[in-house]
Design a protein around this motif. Structure first.
Motif, PDB file in Angstrom:
ATOM      1  N   MET A  88     -42.238 -56.439  15.907  1.00 22.54           N
ATOM      2  CA  MET A  88     -42.176 -55.504  17.037  1.00 22.54           C
ATOM      3  C   MET A  88     -41.002 -55.874  17.939  1.00 22.54           C
ATOM      4  N   GLU A  89     -40.257 -54.849  18.415  1.00 21.54           N
ATOM      5  CA  GLU A  89     -39.123 -55.118  19.279  1.00 21.54           C
ATOM      6  C   GLU A  89     -39.596 -55.545  20.655  1.00 21.54           C
ATOM      7  N   GLY A  90     -38.927 -56.538  21.220  1.00 18.48           N
ATOM      8  CA  GLY A  90     -39.238 -56.974  22.565  1.00 18.48           C
ATOM      9  C   GLY A  90     -38.102 -56.662  23.504  1.00 18.48           C
ATOM     10  N   LYS A  91     -38.276 -57.083  24.746  1.00 21.80           N
ATOM     11  CA  LYS A  91     -37.271 -56.786  25.757  1.00 21.80           C
ATOM     12  C   LYS A  91     -36.007 -57.612  25.579  1.00 21.80           C
ATOM     13  N   ASN A  92     -36.050 -58.630  24.735  1.00 22.08           N
ATOM     14  CA  ASN A  92     -34.878 -59.467  24.518  1.00 22.08           C
ATOM     15  C   ASN A  92     -34.206 -59.174  23.184  1.00 22.08           C
ATOM     16  N   THR A  93     -34.563 -58.049  22.552  1.00 19.35           N
ATOM     17  CA  THR A  93     -34.078 -57.738  21.218  1.00 19.35           C
ATOM     18  C   THR A  93     -32.881 -56.799  21.285  1.00 19.35           C
ATOM     19  N   ILE A  94     -31.852 -57.112  20.496  1.00 17.14           N
ATOM     20  CA  ILE A  94     -30.721 -56.204  20.347  1.00 17.14           C
ATOM     21  C   ILE A  94     -31.230 -54.886  19.779  1.00 17.14           C
ATOM     22  N   HIS A  95     -30.809 -53.774  20.377  1.00  9.17           N
ATOM     23  CA  HIS A  95     -31.347 -52.468  19.990  1.00  9.17           C
ATOM     24  C   HIS A  95     -30.197 -51.472  19.945  1.00  9.17           C
ATOM     25  N   GLN A  96     -29.766 -51.099  18.735  1.00  4.03           N
ATOM     26  CA  GLN A  96     -28.711 -50.103  18.578  1.00  4.03           C
ATOM     27  C   GLN A  96     -29.310 -48.766  18.177  1.00  4.03           C
ATOM     28  N   THR A  97     -28.689 -47.689  18.652  1.00  5.15           N
ATOM     29  CA  THR A  97     -29.028 -46.348  18.199  1.00  5.15           C
ATOM     30  C   THR A  97     -27.716 -45.646  17.859  1.00  5.15           C
ATOM     31  N   PRO A  98     -27.764 -44.530  17.106  1.00 12.68           N
ATOM     32  CA  PRO A  98     -26.524 -43.818  16.787  1.00 12.68           C
ATOM     33  C   PRO A  98     -25.762 -43.362  18.028  1.00 12.68           C
ATOM     34  N   TYR A  99     -26.474 -43.182  19.165  1.00 15.37           N
ATOM     35  CA  TYR A  99     -25.830 -42.667  20.365  1.00 15.37           C
ATOM     36  C   TYR A  99     -25.508 -43.750  21.387  1.00 15.37           C
ATOM     37  N   SER A 100     -25.902 -45.001  21.118  1.00  9.33           N
ATOM     38  CA  SER A 100     -25.511 -46.071  22.028  1.00  9.33           C
ATOM     39  C   SER A 100     -24.027 -46.347  21.837  1.00  9.33           C
ATOM     40  N   ASN A 101     -23.386 -46.884  22.874  1.00  8.54           N
ATOM     41  CA  ASN A 101     -21.935 -47.070  22.771  1.00  8.54           C
ATOM     42  C   ASN A 101     -21.545 -48.257  21.903  1.00  8.54           C
ATOM     43  N   THR A 102     -22.548 -48.946  21.340  1.00  9.67           N
ATOM     44  CA  THR A 102     -22.282 -49.989  20.343  1.00  9.67           C
ATOM     45  C   THR A 102     -22.790 -49.565  18.968  1.00  9.67           C
ATOM     46  N   GLY A 103     -23.097 -48.289  18.810  1.00  7.82           N
ATOM     47  CA  GLY A 103     -23.693 -47.816  17.567  1.00  7.82           C
ATOM     48  C   GLY A 103     -22.828 -48.043  16.343  1.00  7.82           C
ATOM     49  N   PHE A 104     -21.510 -48.192  16.544  1.00 14.55           N
ATOM     50  CA  PHE A 104     -20.597 -48.401  15.417  1.00 14.55           C
ATOM     51  C   PHE A 104     -20.289 -49.883  15.186  1.00 14.55           C
ATOM     52  N   PHE A 105     -20.858 -50.781  16.000  1.00 17.78           N
ATOM     53  CA  PHE A 105     -20.631 -52.211  15.803  1.00 17.78           C
ATOM     54  C   PHE A 105     -21.329 -52.675  14.521  1.00 17.78           C
ATOM     55  N   SER A 106     -20.691 -53.573  13.802  1.00 18.36           N
ATOM     56  CA  SER A 106     -21.295 -54.134  12.592  1.00 18.36           C
ATOM     57  C   SER A 106     -22.411 -55.105  12.965  1.00 18.36           C
ATOM     58  N   ALA A 107     -23.259 -55.401  11.977  1.00 18.15           N
ATOM     59  CA  ALA A 107     -24.337 -56.371  12.203  1.00 18.15           C
ATOM     60  C   ALA A 107     -23.758 -57.732  12.588  1.00 18.15           C
TER      61      ALA A 107
END
Length: 240
Positions: free
Chosen positions: A1-20
């Motif tokens: 389960m994702e927590g408040k300290n978890t990296i969270h990318q979405t297609p519309y976030s401005n880091t959505g194109f960053f690599s893993a």
């Protein structure tokens, strides 16, 4: 389960194109800090020594106009990176940032960012692209405000809201977020009374309507696009 300290990318976030790999490098350098709603992370003209990543909650980037109004340039959500990354010496913040809810923010010293850029070519290219996207985002918002007046700015804001919160319904596009008129006023640097008149005008000519719970429904998207001379920017730029 994702927590408040978890990296969270979405297609519309401005880091959505960053690599893993880039995200792993950023996460390794983050110091997590909690902020209450309405806390300022930095003020205009403060020296910039850090970048910020939204882990939970939200942030708005604002600028105070000459007449003292707070203009909201854009809002940031989970997965968004923000701040000034000056690679040519001392950098100052051009705007100010304020949390819109209780938030957890990942703070990354710019000295660490510089080391990531020096030693990781892929991350360097992605961060340069991110800086370009952020500048494009700000310029598009200022263009709407400066060139096309309050009507154009409101039309652009409604389009951006539809990209961030839109849901297709039989009547058109429902902006699935209830906004107070003073919040809309902050987004275009005007008064609540002016927004009331403008929205009533759009409703009268059947460009927008309201659903039973008060959210805005866009009935005529093409009218809004004409008002702000829409250039068809990508959705990750044309967002609220």
């Amino acid at each position: 389960m994702e927590g408040k300290n978890t990296i969270h990318q979405t297609p519309y976030s401005n880091t959505g194109f960053f690599s893993a790999k880039t995200m792993e490098l950023l996460q390794a350098k983050m110091k997590r800090k909690s902020f209450k709603k309405d806390a300022y992370l930095f003020l205009e003209h403060d020296e910039s020594h850090e970048l910020f990543y939204v882990l939970d909650g939200g942030v708005k980037i604002t600028k105070t106009t000459e007449d003292g109004k707070e203009l909201v340039l854009y809002t940031l959500h989970k997965g968004d990176l923000f701040g000034e990354l000056g690679l040519d010496g001392e950098t100052k913040h051009r705007f100010q940032s304020k949390t819109t809810a209780d938030s957890v923010i990942g703070v990354i010293p710019t000295s660490d960012m510089e080391q990531i850029i020096i030693h990781n070519g892929e991350a360097a290219l992605e961060l340069i692209k991110w800086m370009g996207r952020m500048n494009q985002f700000i310029h598009s918002k200022l263009r709407d405000l400066m060139l096309y007046g309050k009507n154009g700015a409101l039309s652009s804001t409604l389009i951006r809201l539809s990209h961030s919160y839109g849901k297709i319904v039989p009547e058109g596009i429902l902006i699935n977020k209830k906004l107070k008129n003073n919040e809309l006023a902050e987004m275009i640097g005007t008064s609540r009374e002016t927004i009331n008149r403008m929205l009533n005008g759009l409703k009268k000519i059947h460009v927008i309507d309201y659903c039973g719970t008060g959210e805005i429904i866009i009935l005529d998207m093409e009218y809004l696009k004409l008002q702000c001379h829409c250039e068809g920017c990508p959705i990750d730029i044309c967002r609220i």
